[in-house]
Scaffold this active site. Structure first.
Site, PDB file in Angstrom:
ATOM      1  N   ASP A   1      -2.605  -3.568   4.227  1.00  0.00           N
ATOM      2  CA  ASP A   1      -1.326  -2.950   3.876  1.00  0.00           C
ATOM      3  C   ASP A   1      -0.549  -3.768   2.853  1.00  0.00           C
ATOM      4  O   ASP A   1       0.233  -3.212   2.081  1.00  0.00           O
ATOM      5  CB  ASP A   1      -0.467  -2.774   5.136  1.00  0.00           C
TER       6      ASP A   1
ATOM      7  N   ASP B   1       0.831  -1.201   0.000  1.00  0.00           N
ATOM      8  CA  ASP B   1       0.000   0.000   0.000  1.00  0.00           C
ATOM      9  C   ASP B   1       0.872   1.259   0.000  1.00  0.00           C
ATOM     10  O   ASP B   1       1.948   1.279   0.612  1.00  0.00           O
ATOM     11  CB  ASP B   1      -0.913  -0.006   1.230  1.00  0.00           C
TER      12      ASP B   1
ATOM     13  N   GLU C   1       2.461   2.738   3.056  1.00  0.00           N
ATOM     14  CA  GLU C   1       3.667   2.158   3.634  1.00  0.00           C
ATOM     15  C   GLU C   1       4.931   2.858   3.139  1.00  0.00           C
ATOM     16  O   GLU C   1       6.014   2.613   3.651  1.00  0.00           O
ATOM     17  CB  GLU C   1       3.751   0.668   3.263  1.00  0.00           C
TER      18      GLU C   1
ATOM     19  N   GLU D   1      -2.353  -6.779   7.605  1.00  0.00           N
ATOM     20  CA  GLU D   1      -2.470  -5.445   8.207  1.00  0.00           C
ATOM     21  C   GLU D   1      -1.275  -5.289   9.154  1.00  0.00           C
ATOM     22  O   GLU D   1      -1.147  -6.036  10.135  1.00  0.00           O
ATOM     23  CB  GLU D   1      -3.783  -5.312   8.971  1.00  0.00           C
ATOM     24  N   ARG D   2      -0.375  -4.344   8.846  1.00  0.00           N
ATOM     25  CA  ARG D   2       0.853  -4.162   9.643  1.00  0.00           C
ATOM     26  C   ARG D   2       0.649  -3.044  10.651  1.00  0.00           C
ATOM     27  O   ARG D   2       0.187  -1.954  10.309  1.00  0.00           O
ATOM     28  CB  ARG D   2       2.017  -3.836   8.720  1.00  0.00           C
TER      29      ARG D   2
END
Length: 424
Positions: free
Chosen positions: A191, A156, A159, A211-212
Site C-alpha cells: 500500500d 497506492d 488507498e 501493507e496497511r
C-alpha cells in the site's frame, strides 16, 4: 545487400612466367648479376592480374627493361612460328582469358544461388522493438549521487478510492497536513513504499514496503486466504523490510474472528516470516507513523550514493544502511515483476479453495497443503487407498495449528466427498 566479388585470374601469363623462371634458374646457376632483375620482373609479372600479349606490353611492369622485353618477343616468335605471330598471338591469349572468365562467372552464379536459398532476416515488429527497448532500459545502470535525488512516498490508488471514499481520501489530507511529500500511483504490491527520484526521472525503490490493514480487514483476509497470499507476494518482492501497519477498529469487536486469533496470526507472521508489525489506534496515527518514516529515511539516505541492481542479484549485502553506497531495485522493474507474480500459484488457489469449505480454518488448510500441495496430489492419494472408507479418513490425523491437533474424521470425510463426487 549487394555482394561485391573480385574477379582475378589464377595465372594470366603462364608462358611468360615459365620463360622467366627458366632464365632465372640459369642466371642463378651461372651466378650472373641479371638474376636480381629477373627475380624482380618475375614477381611483378605474377602480381599483374591481366594477360599480356607481347614483350612490349611487359614494359609497363617493374624490372622489364628493353633487353628483357626483346627476349620475350624472340621467344614468342620461336614458339609460334614467324608466319603465325601476327595472326595467332591475340586469339591464343584471348581464348585462355575467356575460359578463366567463364569459370569465374559460374562460381559467381553458384554463390548467388546459395545466398538466395538462405532465409532472409525478418524485420522486427513494433511490439518486439518496444520489448527490446524496455529490456535495455531495465538493464541500464542508474546511479544517484548524494544531494542529486529526493525521497517520495508512494500511495497506492486503492488507498484513495473504494466503497467509503470519504474516509479513504483522508489518507492524502493527513499526509499533506503532516508535511509528508507523497504521490498517488497504482502499486502492484503493498500500500505504501518510498522511492528515490532524480532530475532525469530515474526512480529507485528504498528497501521498505508497508501493507496497511484495519483489524476487520485483517480478519476478512485471514478467512478468505488473502493474508497468506499477500505475505508470500511481499516476501517475493525483493524488498527487505516488510511492515504490517495494523489499525484498531473501534473497540476491536465484531471483527468476524476472535481478537486472540488475530493477534496470534500477527505474532506468527512476525516470528515465521520476519515481518514487522506496527499497531496504531486509528487512521491519523497510521499516517503520522508514515510521515515520521519519511523524515527518518530522508536523513538516512541523504548522504548515500545509490545505484540500480537487478532483482536476481539483490541480496542483503548490497543494501546495508551503514554503507555509503547502496544497491536498490528500479521502481519500474518492481512494478512489472510484482504484476507478474500477482498470478496465484496452484498451491495458493488450493488454499483459497479449501478456505471456502465449512469448518476449515487457515491453519487446517495450510496443514493439508503442506502434505498435498495441489488437488491433483490429493486425488492421487485418494486413488491409492484400498477402499472408500480409508480414503475418507486419509486426512483425519494430519496435525494442524500450533498445538498440532488432528484435523478429525468429519472434516476429512467431507473433503473426500467434495473432491471425489462427480457432479452432473
Amino acid at each position: 545487400m549487394e555482394t561485391r566479388l573480385e574477379v582475378r585470374l589464377r595465372e594470366p601469363n603462364p608462358l611468360f612466367t615459365r620463360w622467366l623462371e627458366r632464365w632465372l634458374r640459369e642466371a642463378e646457376r651461372r651466378q650472373q648479376k641479371s638474376q636480381f632483375k629477373l627475380r624482380q620482373a618475375l614477381e611483378a609479372l605474377k602480381s599483374y592480374p591481366l594477360p599480356l600479349s607481347s614483350g612490349r606490353d611487359c614494359s609497363i611492369l617493374r624490372g622489364f627493361g628493353g633487353t628483357l622485353c626483346q627476349l620475350i618477343d624472340e621467344e614468342l616468335r620461336q614458339h609460334r612460328g614467324l608466319q603465325l605471330v601476327a595472326r595467332e598471338e591475340a586469339p591464343v591469349v584471348q581464348e585462355h582469358y575467356e575460359q578463366q572468365v567463364q569459370q569465374v562467372i559460374r562460381q559467381v552464379q553458384e554463390h548467388q544461388k546459395r545466398q538466395d536459398k538462405k532465409p532472409k532476416p525478418r524485420k522486427p515488429t513494433k511490439k518486439e522493438l518496444l520489448e527490446q527497448a524496455a529490456l535495455e532500459e531495465r538493464e541500464r545502470v542508474v546511479e544517484m549521487q548524494p544531494g542529486g535525488f529526493q525521497l517520495l512516498l508512494l500511495v497506492d490508488t486503492q488507498e484513495t478510492s473504494g466503497k467509503n471514499k470519504r474516509v479513504l481520501d483522508q489518507t492524502r489530507s493527513y499526509l499533506e497536513s503532516l508535511g509528508a511529500r507523497h504521490e498517488v500511483r497504482r502499486l502492484t504490491i503493498g500500500d505504501f513504499l518510498w522511492i528515490a527520484q532524480d532530475a532525469q526521472g530515474n526512480e529507485l525503490v528504498l528497501p521498505y514496503i508497508v501493507e496497511r490493514k484495519r483489524m476487520d480487514d485483517l480478519a476478512s483476509s485471514i478467512r478468505d486466504g488473502r493474508f497468506h497470499e499477500q505475505k508470500h507476494r511481499l516476501q517475493q518482492s525483493g524488498l527487505e523490510n516488510i511492515i504490517y501497519l495494523v489499525e484498531d477498529y473501534g473497540d476491536n469487536e465484531q471483527l468476524g474472528l476472535p481478537l486472540d486469533s488475530l493477534q496470534q496470526a500477527l505474532a506468527n507472521a512476525r516470528i515465521q516470516t520476519g515481518v514487522q508489525v506496527v499497531r496504531t489506534e486509528n487512521h491519523y496515527r497510521s499516517m503520522s507513523y508514515l510521515a515520521a518514516m519519511s523524515r527518518s529515511l530522508g536523513q538516512i539516505f541523504a548522504s548515500k550514493r545509490l545505484y540500480s541492481v537487478q532483482r536476481g542479484t539483490l541480496d542483503k549485502s548490497i543494501c546495508v544502511l551503514t554503507d555509503s553506497r547502496l544497491g536498490l531495485l528500479k521502481f519500474r522493474a518492481l512494478y512489472e515483476d510484482s504484476a507478474k507474480n500477482a498470478q496465484l500459484t496452484v498451491r495458493e488457489v488450493f488454499v483459497q479453495q479449501l478456505l471456502q469449505l465449512h469448518s476449515l480454518s487457515l491453519d487446517r488448510a495450510m496443514s493439508i497443503v503442506e502434505r498435498y500441495p495441489t488437488p491433483r496430489c490429493l486425488l492421487d492419494a485418494y486413488a491409492e487407498c484400498p477402499d472408500a472408507k480409508q480414503a475418507g479418513l486419509l486426512l483425519a490425523r494430519i496435525p494442524c495449528g500450533p498445538l498440532e491437533r488432528p484435523l478429525g474424521e468429519k472434516p476429512s470425510q467431507c473433503l473426500h466427498e467434495f473432491y471425489t463426487t462427480h457432479f452432473r
